[in-house]
Design a protein around this motif. Structure first.
Motif, PDB file in Angstrom:
ATOM      1  N   GLU A   1       0.902  -0.856   0.075  1.00 46.88           N
ATOM      2  CA  GLU A   1      -0.304   0.063   0.085  1.00 46.88           C
ATOM      3  C   GLU A   1       0.535   1.355   0.279  1.00 46.88           C
ATOM      4  O   GLU A   1       0.575   2.305  -0.370  1.00 46.88           O
ATOM      5  CB  GLU A   1      -0.774  -0.092   1.294  1.00 46.88           C
ATOM      6  N   SER A   2       2.462   1.064   0.703  1.00 43.77           N
ATOM      7  CA  SER A   2       2.683   2.236   0.415  1.00 43.77           C
ATOM      8  C   SER A   2       3.024   2.421  -0.829  1.00 43.77           C
ATOM      9  O   SER A   2       3.737   4.143  -0.924  1.00 43.77           O
ATOM     10  CB  SER A   2       4.104   2.179   0.630  1.00 43.77           C
ATOM     11  N   ILE A   3       3.055   1.904  -1.797  1.00 43.51           N
ATOM     12  CA  ILE A   3       3.682   2.381  -3.641  1.00 43.51           C
ATOM     13  C   ILE A   3       1.860   2.768  -4.000  1.00 43.51           C
ATOM     14  O   ILE A   3       1.933   3.099  -5.405  1.00 43.51           O
ATOM     15  CB  ILE A   3       3.422   1.556  -3.968  1.00 43.51           C
ATOM     16  N   ALA A   4       1.118   2.869  -3.693  1.00 41.96           N
ATOM     17  CA  ALA A   4      -0.350   3.240  -3.820  1.00 41.96           C
ATOM     18  C   ALA A   4      -0.412   4.552  -5.083  1.00 41.96           C
ATOM     19  O   ALA A   4      -1.251   5.029  -5.934  1.00 41.96           O
ATOM     20  CB  ALA A   4      -1.093   2.102  -2.902  1.00 41.96           C
ATOM     21  N   PRO A   5       0.034   5.358  -3.635  1.00 43.00           N
ATOM     22  CA  PRO A   5       0.145   7.080  -4.809  1.00 43.00           C
ATOM     23  C   PRO A   5       0.667   7.220  -5.548  1.00 43.00           C
ATOM     24  O   PRO A   5       0.502   8.429  -6.935  1.00 43.00           O
ATOM     25  CB  PRO A   5       1.155   7.683  -3.857  1.00 43.00           C
ATOM     26  N   PHE A   6       1.091   6.632  -6.174  1.00 43.92           N
ATOM     27  CA  PHE A   6       2.117   6.494  -7.371  1.00 43.92           C
ATOM     28  C   PHE A   6       1.569   6.055  -8.808  1.00 43.92           C
ATOM     29  O   PHE A   6       1.995   5.381  -9.496  1.00 43.92           O
ATOM     30  CB  PHE A   6       3.444   5.977  -7.463  1.00 43.92           C
ATOM     31  N   ILE A   7       0.691   5.258  -9.074  1.00 40.56           N
ATOM     32  CA  ILE A   7      -0.117   4.609  -9.802  1.00 40.56           C
ATOM     33  C   ILE A   7      -0.497   5.793 -10.165  1.00 40.56           C
ATOM     34  O   ILE A   7      -1.286   5.806 -12.068  1.00 40.56           O
ATOM     35  CB  ILE A   7      -1.616   3.844  -9.186  1.00 40.56           C
ATOM     36  N   THR A   8      -0.576   6.774 -10.207  1.00 35.73           N
ATOM     37  CA  THR A   8      -1.627   8.650 -11.052  1.00 35.73           C
ATOM     38  C   THR A   8       0.019   8.630 -11.322  1.00 35.73           C
ATOM     39  O   THR A   8      -0.802   9.427 -12.427  1.00 35.73           O
ATOM     40  CB  THR A   8      -1.800   9.075  -9.532  1.00 35.73           C
ATOM     41  N   LYS A   9       0.358   8.623 -10.914  1.00 37.29           N
ATOM     42  CA  LYS A   9       2.295   8.979 -11.979  1.00 37.29           C
ATOM     43  C   LYS A   9       2.659   8.204 -12.993  1.00 37.29           C
ATOM     44  O   LYS A   9       3.597   8.720 -13.804  1.00 37.29           O
ATOM     45  CB  LYS A   9       3.156   9.199 -10.845  1.00 37.29           C
ATOM     46  N   MET A  10       1.394   6.914 -13.158  1.00 40.10           N
ATOM     47  CA  MET A  10       1.902   6.138 -14.431  1.00 40.10           C
ATOM     48  C   MET A  10       1.095   6.682 -15.802  1.00 40.10           C
ATOM     49  O   MET A  10      -0.256   7.321 -15.743  1.00 40.10           O
ATOM     50  CB  MET A  10       1.211   4.518 -14.196  1.00 40.10           C
ATOM     51  N   ARG A  11       1.702   6.585 -16.897  1.00 32.66           N
ATOM     52  CA  ARG A  11       1.220   6.904 -18.175  1.00 32.66           C
ATOM     53  C   ARG A  11      -0.911   5.945 -18.716  1.00 32.66           C
ATOM     54  O   ARG A  11      -0.871   6.780 -18.758  1.00 32.66           O
ATOM     55  CB  ARG A  11       1.984   6.768 -19.416  1.00 32.66           C
ATOM     56  N   ASN A  12      -0.279   4.938 -18.285  1.00 37.11           N
ATOM     57  CA  ASN A  12      -1.647   4.079 -18.481  1.00 37.11           C
ATOM     58  C   ASN A  12      -1.335   2.862 -17.527  1.00 37.11           C
ATOM     59  O   ASN A  12      -1.549   2.230 -17.263  1.00 37.11           O
ATOM     60  CB  ASN A  12      -1.584   3.101 -20.063  1.00 37.11           C
ATOM     61  N   PRO A  13      -2.576   3.324 -16.859  1.00 36.40           N
ATOM     62  CA  PRO A  13      -2.429   2.533 -15.280  1.00 36.40           C
ATOM     63  C   PRO A  13      -3.465   1.366 -15.434  1.00 36.40           C
ATOM     64  O   PRO A  13      -2.389   0.081 -14.930  1.00 36.40           O
ATOM     65  CB  PRO A  13      -3.310   3.530 -14.406  1.00 36.40           C
ATOM     66  N   GLN A  14      -4.022   1.239 -16.127  1.00 32.70           N
ATOM     67  CA  GLN A  14      -4.848   0.474 -16.235  1.00 32.70           C
ATOM     68  C   GLN A  14      -3.785  -0.781 -17.051  1.00 32.70           C
ATOM     69  O   GLN A  14      -4.393  -1.927 -17.085  1.00 32.70           O
ATOM     70  CB  GLN A  14      -6.488   0.069 -17.802  1.00 32.70           C
ATOM     71  N   LYS A  15      -2.856  -0.799 -18.087  1.00 31.72           N
ATOM     72  CA  LYS A  15      -2.799  -1.409 -18.909  1.00 31.72           C
ATOM     73  C   LYS A  15      -1.022  -1.636 -17.827  1.00 31.72           C
ATOM     74  O   LYS A  15      -0.426  -3.321 -18.026  1.00 31.72           O
ATOM     75  CB  LYS A  15      -1.858  -1.150 -20.262  1.00 31.72           C
ATOM     76  N   GLU A  16      -0.248  -0.540 -17.403  1.00 28.86           N
ATOM     77  CA  GLU A  16       1.317  -0.995 -17.286  1.00 28.86           C
ATOM     78  C   GLU A  16       1.061  -1.323 -15.464  1.00 28.86           C
ATOM     79  O   GLU A  16       2.133  -1.684 -15.333  1.00 28.86           O
ATOM     80  CB  GLU A  16       1.482   0.353 -16.499  1.00 28.86           C
ATOM     81  N   PHE A  17      -0.056  -0.469 -15.344  1.00 28.04           N
ATOM     82  CA  PHE A  17      -0.149  -1.530 -13.216  1.00 28.04           C
ATOM     83  C   PHE A  17       0.062  -2.900 -12.644  1.00 28.04           C
ATOM     84  O   PHE A  17       1.153  -3.854 -12.097  1.00 28.04           O
ATOM     85  CB  PHE A  17      -1.145  -1.534 -12.527  1.00 28.04           C
ATOM     86  N   PRO A  18      -0.611  -4.031 -13.900  1.00 26.03           N
ATOM     87  CA  PRO A  18      -0.529  -5.489 -13.535  1.00 26.03           C
ATOM     88  C   PRO A  18       0.711  -5.298 -14.261  1.00 26.03           C
ATOM     89  O   PRO A  18       0.698  -6.752 -13.860  1.00 26.03           O
ATOM     90  CB  PRO A  18      -1.721  -6.010 -14.579  1.00 26.03           C
TER      91      PRO A  18
END
Length: 540
Positions: free
Chosen positions: A217-234
């Motif tokens: 959960e400590s890295i959760a805030p950084f998901i909004t700093k990804m270009r395409n979270p839907q594809k890149e976060f998984p």
């Protein structure tokens, strides 16, 4: 529309950031002693059935609450209101107390190895001496944090990367040793030895497995700093799971090369990391060089971590909950912004936790008990993640997210409940003491102080909003009069001393006497503070 000037985080970077926060070499040692060779299968099951969905849920929550920086308490507050958010923030902070004490203890152990080059410290120190040195470490790092805050945060990142580098080095060097004809201490390695034995002891160890791999959960805030979270976060979470799997599976196997899993040292949790690097150095005829490098790395990392934790967790609690639930006396800050009374509360509760363990038979028992206490409290806090995820998916229309973990809300809720029930069960079964003979006198005493520690940490959080209300109603701005405070203090001390004395008798039925004393003590505390003599006049 993506901002062309915005700097985005790519998915490999996010995976590496998560990797640093999730698992370390010590986590391998702790669980290897608990389960032996069977921990390898346990790690595989945890990675597939727990770590992957857990990480994906964290990503979903971080995206849904990006406007609130994705903090754990903000997720619960957003779904269930301010008070539940406060309880989450409090339990998150309370969970850091045993962790802080355990960190300070581990620093003392590391210094002992750095000076002696052996595990002699446990023979040289009494329990009270161990507690005193831990207290000295607290004082030193409160001073350091007040003077060198930014440098400590930097060192924690450097130390964290160095710690994981040492872990990877250990795995690589172990397989290098095997390729050169090295001997495996654990023989034979059979399918039966690899299969976990799902008994009561195994259930009590699941919490420490979760303790070793939570923190995503400590890295959760950084998901909004990804270009395409839907594809890149998984992709990032799959990479994180793969790295965690590599480290835990091959790291545990590497330990079986240098330690006989059927006859492990009793002090493996406290000194196993040093034994491992000592054995590695001796195999390559390098003496204790690896052990000393690891000791320096451990002290550097944990020292920086302790300094940051003492400040960050205290500030998080006070700033996150504000004046609504926290008494003003705890919100007091110095001219430099240091939350001095919050520091004192942290140190006071840490001293209380240390005092509970001081009556255990040896310094080794104190260390193991504190570590196992983290295996109870840490999973308990992680339950909030799954609670928030279930609430979000029940009302998915209210919480839109750039990244969605499983589009079907019903299936997502089922997986959320799965993780919540596993974590809750691990928390409850974790109350059962480990590393001591079952149903022995020490076993019963550890069960008692587990209950006392958890009840005290959680109970205080439930009491603070009540104190804040009394404080607001008082003409003097104090929750209780001086006479009331004296009565409450006497009743509280009598309860604690009575519980510890009864527990110290090691009688099998002492837990029931402890419960009776606690009920009587709580009643006296309530009666001492029930009346309020200086209420403000009620405006009509």
């Amino acid at each position: 529309m993506k901002d062309p000037n915005k700097k985005y985080i790519n998915w490999p970077t996010l995976a590496l950031m998560g990797f640093v926060t999730v698992v370390g070499f010590d986590d391998l040692i702790y669980n290897f002693q608990n389960q032996g060779l069977s921990v390898i299968i346990s790690w595989i099951l945890m990675i597939v059935l727990y770590v992957v969905p857990y990480s994906m849920m964290v990503g979903h929550l971080g995206s849904a609450f990006n406007h609130e920086t994705g903090g754990l308490s903000s997720w619960v507050r957003g779904t269930n209101g301010d008070f539940m958010g406060y309880l989450t923030a409090w339990t998150h902070w309370a969970a850091s107390i045993p962790y802080i004490v355990d960190t300070a203890n581990t620093i003392v152990i590391g210094i002992g190895w750095l000076i002696n080059g052996t595990a002699n410290l446990q023979d040289q120190l009494s329990n009270s001496g161990f507690a005193l040195l831990t207290l000295v470490v607290f004082i030193v790092f409160i001073y350091i944090q007040s003077k060198f805050k930014n440098s400590m945060e930097f060192l924690s990142k450097v130390g964290g990367i160095a710690m994981f580098s040492m872990t990877v080095l250990f795995v690589v060097m172990t397989f290098t040793a095997l390729s050169m004809g090295g001997h495996i201490e654990t023989e034979p390695i059979t399918a039966k030895a690899l299969m976990p034995k799902f008994d009561f002891h195994y259930l009590t160890t699941i919490g420490l497995l979760i303790y070793g791999i939570n923190g995503a959960e400590s890295i959760a805030p950084f998901i909004t700093k990804m270009r395409n979270p839907q594809k890149e976060f998984p992709k990032a979470m799959i990479m994180l799971a793969a790295m965690t799997g590599f480290l835990t599976i091959f790291g545990s196997f590497s330990l079986s090369v240098f330690f006989n899993a059927y006859h492990l040292p009793t002090d493996l949790k406290m000194n196993g990391s040093y034994y491992a690097f000592q054995a590695l150095g001796q195999h390559f005829h390098l003496g204790n060089i690896f052990m000393y490098i690891f000791a320096l790395t451990e002290i550097l990392y944990l020292s920086a971590l302790l300094a940051v934790l003492l400040d960050a967790m205290t500030r998080m609690l006070i700033s996150d909950t504000g004046s609504k639930y926290i008494p003003k006396i705890l919100q007091k800050t110095t001219a430099s912004g240091l939350p001095i009374n919050g520091y004192l509360l942290t140190c006071g509760l840490s001293a209380f936790i240390m005092m509970l363990g001081i009556f255990l038979p040896s310094m080794l028992d104190v260390f193991d008990w504190l570590l196992n206490l983290n295996g109870i409290i840490s999973p308990g806090v992680t339950c909030w993640v799954f609670f928030a995820f279930i609430q979000v998916r029940r009302r998915s229309n209210e919480f839109p997210s750039d990244y969605t973990f499983i589009k079907n809300d019903k299936i997502a809720q089922i997986i959320g409940w799965w993780c919540l029930l596993i974590t809750l069960a691990a928390t409850i079964f974790g109350m059962g003491p480990k590393d001591v003979p079952s149903m022995s006198a020490t076993w019963w005493y550890e069960l008692i102080i587990n209950i006392v520690a958890i009840a005290s940490l959680v109970g205080l959080g439930a009491i603070l909003p009540y104190l804040t209300k009394r404080e607001d109603r008082s003409n003097k701005g104090a929750a209780f009069t001086q006479r009331q405070w004296i009565g409450i203090t006497i009743a509280l001390l009598a309860t604690i001393v009575g519980d510890l004395y009864i527990g110290g008798t090691h009688a099998r039925n002492s837990i029931w006497l402890m419960i009776v004393i606690t009920v009587i003590g709580c009643t006296l505390i309530y009666l001492c503070g029930h009346k309020q003599h200086d209420l403000k006049e009620v405006e009509i």
